[in-house]
Design a protein around this motif. Structure first.
Motif, short mmCIF file in Angstrom:
data_model
loop_
_atom_site.label_atom_id
_atom_site.label_comp_id
_atom_site.label_asym_id
_atom_site.label_seq_id
_atom_site.Cartn_x
_atom_site.Cartn_y
_atom_site.Cartn_z
N GLU A 1 0.99 -1.38 -0.30
CA GLU A 1 0.20 -0.10 -0.17
C GLU A 1 1.35 1.03 0.07
O GLU A 1 0.07 2.32 -0.88
CB GLU A 1 -0.69 0.23 1.47
N LYS B 1 -3.44 -5.74 -8.21
CA LYS B 1 -5.09 -6.30 -6.94
C LYS B 1 -6.23 -7.37 -7.76
O LYS B 1 -6.19 -7.17 -9.32
CB LYS B 1 -5.60 -5.42 -6.10
N PRO B 2 -6.98 -8.78 -7.33
CA PRO B 2 -7.38 -8.86 -8.06
C PRO B 2 -8.63 -8.52 -8.13
O PRO B 2 -9.08 -7.56 -7.57
CB PRO B 2 -7.67 -10.41 -6.60
N PRO C 1 -13.17 -8.28 -8.42
CA PRO C 1 -13.48 -9.02 -7.39
C PRO C 1 -14.09 -10.48 -7.75
O PRO C 1 -13.61 -10.19 -9.14
CB PRO C 1 -15.00 -8.24 -7.73
N MET D 1 -15.56 -11.93 -10.63
CA MET D 1 -15.09 -11.36 -12.07
C MET D 1 -13.92 -12.26 -12.58
O MET D 1 -13.24 -12.05 -14.24
CB MET D 1 -14.96 -10.01 -11.84
N LEU E 1 -7.44 3.41 -12.21
CA LEU E 1 -7.83 1.02 -11.80
C LEU E 1 -7.54 1.06 -13.37
O LEU E 1 -7.69 1.87 -14.18
CB LEU E 1 -8.86 0.90 -11.79
N PHE F 1 -13.60 2.06 -14.06
CA PHE F 1 -13.17 2.49 -15.28
C PHE F 1 -13.57 1.19 -16.06
O PHE F 1 -13.84 -0.36 -15.33
CB PHE F 1 -11.19 2.06 -14.36
N VAL G 1 -15.47 -1.14 -13.03
CA VAL G 1 -15.09 -1.27 -11.84
C VAL G 1 -14.82 0.30 -11.18
O VAL G 1 -14.04 0.44 -11.83
CB VAL G 1 -13.76 -2.11 -11.53
N ASN H 1 -12.52 2.23 -7.28
CA ASN H 1 -12.15 2.09 -6.00
C ASN H 1 -12.97 2.61 -5.12
O ASN H 1 -12.52 4.24 -4.72
CB ASN H 1 -10.81 2.86 -6.87
N GLY I 1 -9.43 1.71 -1.96
CA GLY I 1 -8.27 0.57 -1.95
C GLY I 1 -8.87 -0.79 -2.23
O GLY I 1 -8.40 -1.68 -2.77
N ASP I 2 -10.51 -1.57 -2.02
CA ASP I 2 -10.96 -2.08 -2.20
C ASP I 2 -11.20 -2.02 -4.30
O ASP I 2 -12.07 -1.05 -4.33
CB ASP I 2 -11.70 -2.97 -2.11
N ILE I 3 -11.30 -2.78 -4.64
CA ILE I 3 -11.93 -2.37 -6.03
C ILE I 3 -13.75 -3.50 -5.94
O ILE I 3 -13.78 -4.62 -5.60
CB ILE I 3 -10.81 -3.59 -7.07
N GLU I 4 -14.10 -3.05 -6.36
CA GLU I 4 -15.84 -3.27 -6.51
C GLU I 4 -16.13 -3.00 -8.72
O GLU I 4 -15.67 -1.78 -8.92
CB GLU I 4 -16.56 -2.86 -5.89
#
Lengths: 746, 170
Positions: A211, A570-571, A573, A576, A593, B57, B69, B71, B74-77
Motif C-alpha cells: 500500500e 490487486k485481484p 472481485p 469477475m 484503475l 474504469f 470497476v 476503487n 483501496g478495494d476493487i468493486e
C-alpha cells in the motif's frame, strides 16, 4: 551431499496436514451426495501429492497408505467404482490412518519411528479397488493398531487408554483427536540469531508495504502536477513569480526521490524476509531421483544447479509439487532403460538436470532430461483415442499444440500404470500450479531421441510484479512483464500483409500484428476524443509491443508507452475472475484503475480471429491443388504464417522446425516442394538444400529459400547449393510466394 | 424555580419519546431509486453504501451489463447495470445517477441506478405481495410492491439478482 532431513520432515508434516484437511473436506462433500468430478479429482490429487512427497522422505507407511487411497479414488474418477457409504467409511478410515501417521511423525520428528503399514486396511482398500467391498472388522483397536499405538504418548492429553465408548461409531476411530502441539522448533536453532514470526504477521507487513508503494506513486504524480503549475505560472506571471515555486518543486522532488530510495530498500528488505533458497526443493528432489531411478532399473545421474537462488516462501511452497511431478515424469517416461539407451548410441546412464537461474526479476527453472523426448505421434493418437479431440483435429495440430495436450486433465501416454506416474495426474497439476498459483509460464522443448526440457519461468515474488502501462484509444492498459518480449517502433511501411492479416519481420521471424484496440473491442463512447491524435502519431511509425507466450509471439499495436514499474496487482472481485482477458487491476499515480491484460488470452483471441479470416480466404481461392509442401523454419510464427498462406491456396503443408527435422520429414514423406529458412539450429537451410539435392527424389523438386539475408553473396550461395528460388523476407508478400511456387510446380 | 422548569421539561420530553417508542410495528428500511421513470427499491441491510460520485474504469472483455470497476478506499468493486436484467431500455449516463454498493447472493458489487429517490423506514405492512399481473421476468426478482409518493415501487431481491448475475458470467 549432507542433507538435514529434519527440516524437510517438518515441511512435509505441514503440507500433509493441509492435504489431509482437504481429503476430509472432500470426503464429507462426497458423503453428502453433492460431490462431482472435481471433488473426486481434488481428493485424488491430494492423495497423490502425499504419496509423492512421503516417498521423497522414505516414509514408506504413509506412501503405501496414500497409494492405496489414490487407487480407490482413481477408480471413482474413471467410473469403474461407485461411491457408497461403506466405501466412504473405508476412505475415512484410510485418511484417519494417514493423519495418525503424520501426527506420530510430528511428535517424534523421526522418520524411523513410523510403524509398519496397516495390512488389514491396505488389504481392504485393495479389495475395494477391485470392486469388492468388505466390511472391516469394526473394533478400532484391531483395525488401526498402527495408528493408535504410537498415539499413546499423545493421548495423555485426552484420557489415556480409555476404551472408546461403544456408541461412537467404530468406523470413525480417532478422528476427533486434537492435533498435537506444533513441533517445538528445532532444538539446534540458534535462538540468538533468529526469531520466529508468524507468516500471517509477515504477510500483513508486506501488504502494508504494498500500500505504501502504491500511495507513493501518487506522490510522483503530485510532482508532475506541480511541474505543470510551475510552467503555467511562468507563462502567465513571468519567470520571477515562478522561481519560488520552482525552488519548492526542486526540493520536493529531492525529498520524494530520497524517500523513494529508502522505501524501495525497505520494500526489498521486507520481501527478503520471506525468501528461502531453492535448495529446500531441489535437494530432496535430487535424492528422489536416485531412488526412483533405482526402483525402475534405470541409471540416472542428477545434476543440480542454482540451489542458492532465493524465492518467496509462498512460491517455494507451491513449487514443490510441480517439481516432483516433472521429475517423476522425466524418470518414468522420459529417460529410457540402459539397454534402450545403449541401443540408441547413448551412454547407459541418463542425465537429469535441475537448474535455476535468475533472469532479471524472474527465475527460470529447467527440468531437463536426455531421454527419448515426448513421442508426439503417440500423444496425438492417445488424445484422439481418449476422445479429447477429433481425429482430423489431431492430425492438424502443430507440434506445439500437440505438446499442450499433455497438460489436459486425465492425459497420460503410458499405458502401464506404475506407482510413480502414468496416471495422468501430474501434468494438469503442474500447469495449474504454475500458471494460476505461481503466475508463471511453462515452456516445453522436446526432441525425439534427444530429451525434453520443461522450463518454468516464475516471478521472484507474488507480492509485486513488473508492469508495463500502455495507452490505446486514450485508455491505459497494463501487461505483466513475463509476457512482454520487447517494445519497438517500426515505420508503417514495415507492415506486410500475409494471408489477410498484418505481420512484421523482427529478426528473421514473422510476427503477426494486431491493433490492441481491435482485440479489446473498446466501446465507441469511450474513445471518441483521440482519433486525430492517433493519426498524427502514425507518422512516427507503429509502436509495437511484442508479447511472448511460450514459443508464440504476437505484436500488439499500441498508441503510447506510459510507464514501467513494479506494481501491486490487486485481484478483480470474485465474480469477475472468470473474465479471461484481465488478470488483475493496478492503481496508477492518478488513482486510476488499470486492467492488467492476460497475454495468453489475447493470443488466443487473435488466433481465433485469424482462423476465421483464413477460412474466408480459403473459401475464396477454391482452386484445389494437391501439392504437398514442406515448410522448414525455426520460428513458430513464421511457420504458421507460411502455412496459412499456402493452405489458403489449397496446398497441403507439413511443418518442420529445423534443418535436421526438415531433412527427416523430407526423407519420410514425399513432398512436391520444400520451403526453407537459412538460419536454424542443428542444420541450416543451405546445408539442408545441398543434402536434399543429393537425394534421388528431391533432385528436381523445387526448393525455395526464404530468409531475411539480403546479401548478394547469400543469394549466390543459395543458387550454388541448388535452390530454385530465393525470397527475401523483407519483400515477401503472399502472392509473390504463391506465384513463385506455382511457376516452379508448373 | 428554574430547576423545576427544567425537570418538567425533561420529564415531558421523556414521556413524549416513550409515546413514539410505543408505536410498535415492524419497520423495514428501503433504499428507493429510479431506473428510467420506474421506481424500485432494495432492502436497506443489503446496501452498504451509496456513492454519488465515483470514477468507473472500463474492463475489457466484460459483458455490456458490467460497466466497469471502481476503487472504494483501496478495494476493487464492480459496477453492474441492472437495466438488461429488468428488461428496461439502457439509459444514458447523467449527472443524477448514483452507484449503490450492495452485497448478497455470495457476492458484492456496485449497482448503477439512474437516480436516488430516498432512504426510508416504512412499516412492514405497507409492502404488498407482488401482483399477478407482473411480467414473467420480473416475478422471480420482485419481493413485493408498495406505493411511495404516489408512485408504484417494486422491492427487488438483491440476493437473487446477484446470484443470477454471477451465474451468467460463469
Amino acid at each position: 551431499m549432507a542433507i538435514d532431513i529434519k527440516k524437510f520432515v517438518i515441511r512435509f508434516i505441514e503440507e500433509a496436514r493441509d492435504h489431509i484437511n482437504r481429503l476430509n473436506d472432500g470426503l464429507s462433500t462426497l458423503e453428502s451426495g453433492s460431490g462431482d468430478a472435481e471433488v473426486i479429482n481434488t481428493i485424488f490429487r491430494s492423495a497423490h501429492t502425499i504419496k509423492g512427497s512421503s516417498r521423497m522422505l522414505k516414509l514408506v507407511t504413509i506412501t503405501e497408505t496414500a497409494h492405496k487411497l489414490e487407487d480407490v479414488m482413481g477408480g471413482l474418477r474413471d467410473g469403474s467404482l461407485q461411491f457408497s457409504p461403506t466405501l466412504g467409511q473405508l476412505l475415512y478410515r484410510a485418511v484417519d490412518a494417514l493423519s495418525g501417521l503424520v501426527d506420530t511423525l510430528a511428535e517424534n520428528n523421526d522418520v524411523t519411528a513410523l510403524p509398519a503399514p496397516d495390512d488389514i486396511l491396505c488389504a481392504a482398500l485393495t479389495q475395494a479397488c477391485a470392486g469388492q467391498l468388505s466390511q472391516l472388522p469394526s473394533t478400532p483397536d484391531a483395525v488401526t493398531p498402527a495408528v493408535n499405538e504410537p498415539n499413546q504418548a499423545n493421548s495423555a492429553v485426552d484420557k489415556p487408554n480409555q476404551p472408546i465408548p461403544p456408541h461412537i461409531p467404530a468406523i470413525l476411530p480417532a478422528q476427533t483427536k486434537p492435533a498435537p502441539p506444533p513441533p517445538l522448533g528445532e532444538p539446534k536453532l540458534k535462538t540468538a540469531e533468529t526469531v520466529r514470526v508468524r507468516l500471517s504477521k509477515l504477510d500483513e507487513l508486506i501488504k502494508l508495504m504494498g500500500e505504501v508503494v502504491s500511495s507513493h506513486a501518487r506522490m510522483r504524480q503530485r510532482l508532475l502536477d506541480i511541474g505543470g503549475i510551475e510552467r503555467d505560472l511562468s507563462e502567465n506571471a513571468g519567470p520571477d513569480a515562478a522561481s519560488h515555486l520552482h525552488q519548492f518543486a526542486q526540493l520536493l522532488k529531492d525529498d520524494v526521490q530520497a524517500q523513494e530510495a529508502l522505501m524501495d530498500e525497505l520494500h526489498d528488505k521486507t520481501l527478503l524476509m520471506r525468501m528461502l533458497p531453492l535448495s529446500i526443493v531441489f535437494e530432496p528432489a535430487a535424492r528422489m531421483v536416485r531412488e526412483l531411478a533405482r526402483s525402475l532399473g534405470k541409471q540416472v545421474e542428477c545434476a543440480v544447479i542454482g540451489t542458492e537462488i532465493e524465492l518467496d516462501r509462498q512460491m517455494i511452497d507451491k513449487l514443490a509439487d510441480p517439481i516432483i511431478h516433472l521429475i517423476r515424469n522425466a524418470i518414468d517416461h522420459g529417460l529410457e532403460t540402459p539397454e534402450t539407451r545403449l541401443a540408441a548410441g547413448k551412454p547407459a546412464q541418463g542425465k537429469l538436470t535441475l537448474s535455476a537461474r535468475q533472469d532479471g526479476s524472474w527465475v527460470v527453472i529447467d527440468v531437463s532430461d536426455d531421454g527419448g523426448g515426448i513421442p508426439l505421434a503417440a500423444v496425438r493418437e492417445k488424445a484422439v483415442k481418449k476422445g479429447m479431440i477429433s481425429a482430423e483435429k489431431g492430425a492438424a495440430l502443430s507440434d506445439q499444440e500437440a505438446i499442450d495436450l499433455i497438460f489436459l486433465p486425465g492425459f497420460s501416454t503410458n499405458s502401464i500404470i506404475t506407482d510413480m506416474s502414468g496416471r495422468g495426474v501430474g501434468m494438469d497439476v503442474v500447469k495449474q500450479a504454475i500458471l494460476d498459483d505461481l503466475q508463471g509460464v511453462v515452456n516445453v522443448e522436446t526432441r525425439l531421441g534427444a530429451g525434453t526440457t520443461f522450463s518454468l519461468r516464475l516471478p521472484l515474488s507474488l507480492a509485486v510484479m513488473r508492469v508495463l502501462l500502455v495507452e490505446v484509444d486514450g485508455l491505459p492498459f497494463g501487461f505483466t512483464a513475463q509476457y512482454v518480449g520487447e517494445l519497438l517502433r517500426l515505420p508503417s511501411s514495415a507492415m506486410l500483409t500475409v494471408a489477410e492479416r498484418n505481420a512484421v519481420i523482427i529478426r528473421n521471424e514473422f510476427v503477426p500484428v494486431v491493433p490492441l484496440s481491435e482485440l479489446l473491442r473498446i466501446p465507441a463512447h469511450l474513445n471518441s476524443a483521440v482519433d486525430s491524435a492517433n493519426r498524427s502519431k502514425n507518422d512516427l511509425g507503429m509502436l509495437l509491443l511484442v508479447l511472448r507466450v511460450r514459443n508464440e509471439k504476437i505484436a500488439v499495436q499500441v498508441d503510447e508507452l506510459l510507464d514501467e514499474r513494479d506494481m501491486v496487482i490487486k485481484p478483480l472481485p470474485e465474480h469477475m475472475r472468470r473474465l479471461p482477458l484481465v488478470s488483475g487491476v493496478v492503481t496508477t499515480g492518478k488513482n486510476e484503475l488499470v486492467s492488467v491484460l492476460h497475454a495468453p488470452a489475447l493470443l488466443e483471441m487473435a488466433r481465433r480471429a485469424r482462423t476465421q479470416a483464413v477460412r474466408v480466404e480459403a473459401a475464396s481461392h477454391t482452386e484445389e491443388s494437391h501439392y504437398r509442401v514442406l515448410v522448414v523454419d525455426d520460428s513458430l510464427n513464421t511457420r504458421e504464417i507460411e502455412k496459412d498462406v499456402l493452405e489458403a491456396y489449397g496446398y497441403h503443408v507439413t511443418l518442420a522446425e529445423d534443418g535436421l527435422d526438415g531433412l527427416r520429414k523430407a526423407m519420410d514423406g514425399d513432398f512436391d516442394a520444400v520451403l526453407t529458412d537459412v538460419e536454424m539450429p542443428n542444420m541450416d537451410g543451405f546445408t539442408l538444400t545441398a543434402r536434399l539435392r543429393q537425394e534421388e527424389k528431391y533432385r528436381s523438386k523445387p526448393i525455395i529459400i526464404i530468409t531475411s539475408r539480403e546479401k548478394e553473396e547469400d543469394k549466390r550461395r543459395g543458387v550454388q547449393v541448388g535452390a530454385d528460388a530465393y525470397i527475401v523476407k523483407g519483400d515477401f508478400d503472399q502472392s509473390g510466394l504463391v506465384d513463385t511456387l506455382r511457376a516452379l510446380l508448373g | 424555580m428554574s430547576e423545576t422548569t427544567l425537570d418538567q421539561v425533561l420529564s415531558q420530553r421523556r414521556e413524549a419519546r416513550q409515546d413514539i417508542v410505543n408505536v410498535d410495528e415492524p419497520a423495514v428500511k428501503l433504499v428507493i431509486f429510479a431506473l428510467g421513470d420506474q421506481y424500485f427499491a432494495f432492502h436497506g441491510e443489503r446496501i452498504r453504501e451509496i456513492l454519488a460520485q465515483a470514477d468507473v474504469f472500463f474492463v475489457p472483455g466484460s459483458p455490456a451489463s458490467l460497466e466497469g470497476v471502481i476503487n472504494v478506499r483501496g478495494d476493487i468493486e464492480s459496477v453492474i447495470r441492472p437495466h438488461e436484467m429488468l428488461h428496461l431500455p439502457e439509459s444514458t449516463a447523467s449527472r443524477t445517477s448514483s452507484i449503490l454498493l450492495g452485497h448478497g447472493g455470495g457476492m458484492s458489487s456496485g449497482i448503477r441506478v439512474d437516480r436516488m429517490v430516498d432512504v426510508v423506514d416504512l412499516p412492514q405492512s405497507s409492502i404488498q405481495p407482488p401482483p399477478a399481473t407482473l411480467p414473467e421476468h420480473m416475478r422471480a426478482l420482485v419481493l413485493g410492491v408498495l406505493k411511495f409518493q404516489e408512485q408504484p415501487v417494486a422491492v427487488l431481491d438483491l440476493d437473487k439478482m446477484f446470484s443470477d448475475y454471477a451465474r451468467g458470467l460463469g
